[in-house]
Write a protein that holds these residues in place. Structure first.
Motif: not given
Length: 330
Positions: A82-103
């Protein structure tokens, strides 16, 4: 190839069954020290050969690297896990990670993960971190379309607070919620479980060994390096208090003739049939030790004694640095 031993399985939601102990794959992408891809692939195959069929990844572990390693390791074995993976965190160079939940991003992220994994369908797809700028109904609605399209089988959420989980579950059934849960950090997980139990949602405990603290290998402040040094629980002002809690678990482990990691994981599994754990490691010997927890049986009295030894809220320091805490349990 020998038949893998049959481990205890538990249900995540309706229709998804996984080994009670799985493998969290984050550390295979250099999070807690350099990882060797060939060794990592061998570890994944070793886990499968020993009956573990729940593998947990994310597109942000090594920013795609983790899924690529997993994809290579699973060639010829895809039907065994059963293979689980995730999405939603995005890179923001020079900053902390961002998030993106847009469809639109949900669809884009899924396609990228399928390609890196080299598969046609993801068994369990999580929103890794909530995007407070996007209604959860919109994000889960887009994830539900992936199910309708046959690209995803089941949906999950990670580090979402109960109200948001309830709203999401009204859009499409949520099979699993993933939150940090261990003897050291229980309060938010246990609050979440009140709802997930009510709704029939499985609970996936990540960092079940407190990022290694509860395994007993970190005995002095000088043992801390790398990523752990950024976590408040390991910092000087909190270390001694938390180490004293681990000493209590070490004593109980000696009584049970097992390791601290094993008694810790056994306690977690004793919390309910809805709970599964995904400890992570880069090392086969540590994996074998963790898996040995399935043979440690705790009576109700022993479970209660362990709970009392480290009461909820007893740990010093938050489970993430300040920036990370802003993105969890929301």
């Amino acid at each position: 190839m020998a038949t893998a031993p049959k481990l205890e399985h538990r249900s995540l939601g309706k229709g998804l069954s996984v080994s009670a102990i799985g493998l969290g794959c984050m550390s295979l992408s250099g999070i807690y020290g350099e990882a060797d891809d060939a060794v990592s692939e061998d570890l994944i195959r070793h886990a499968i050969d020993n009956g573990v069929d729940h593998l947990d990844s994310s597109d942000m572990y090594g920013w795609g690297h983790n899924e690529e390693v997993l994809g290579r390791a699973l060639k010829g074995r895809r039907d065994k896990v059963v293979l689980a993976t995730k999405f939603g965190q995005i890179q923001r160079p020079g900053q902390s990670n961002g998030v993106n939940g847009r469809p639109d991003y949900v669809a884009q992220a899924c396609e990228a993960s399928l390609k890196r994994l080299g598969i046609d369908v993801i068994d369990l797809y999580y929103q890794h971190r909530v995007d407070p700028a996007v209604p959860v109904e919109d994000t889960i609605g887009a994830m539900a379309k992936l199910v309708q399209q046959g690209k995803v089988r089941f949906l999950g959420m990670s580090e979402a607070a109960p109200d948001r989980i309830r709203r999401a579950h009204q859009v499409h059934p949520i099979a699993a919620v993933q939150t940090e849960y261990s003897l050291l950090y229980r309060e938010e997980a246990e609050a979440t479980r009140k709802l997930t139990t009510e709704l029939g949602i499985g609970f996936v405990a990540y960092a079940p060994l407190g990022r290694g603290f509860l395994a007993g290998a970190i005995k002095s402040f000088s043992d801390i390096d790398g990523r752990r040094s950024a976590h408040p629980r390991f910092q000087q002002q909190n270390f001694d208090q938390n180490r004293a809690l681990v000493v209590k678990i070490e004593a109980i482990a000696r009584e049970k003739s097992c390791t601290p990691a094993q008694v810790t994981l056994a306690w977690l599994l004793a919390q309910g049939q809805d709970v599964v754990a995904i400890p992570g490691t880069r090392h086969a010997a540590r994996f074998d030790e963790n898996l040995g927890a399935v043979h440690v049986k705790l009576s109700a009295e022993e479970t209660a004694r362990i709970s009392a030894a480290i009461p909820a809220g007893a740990a010093a320091g938050t489970r993430y640095p300040t920036g990370g805490m802003a993105g969890v349990f929301i």
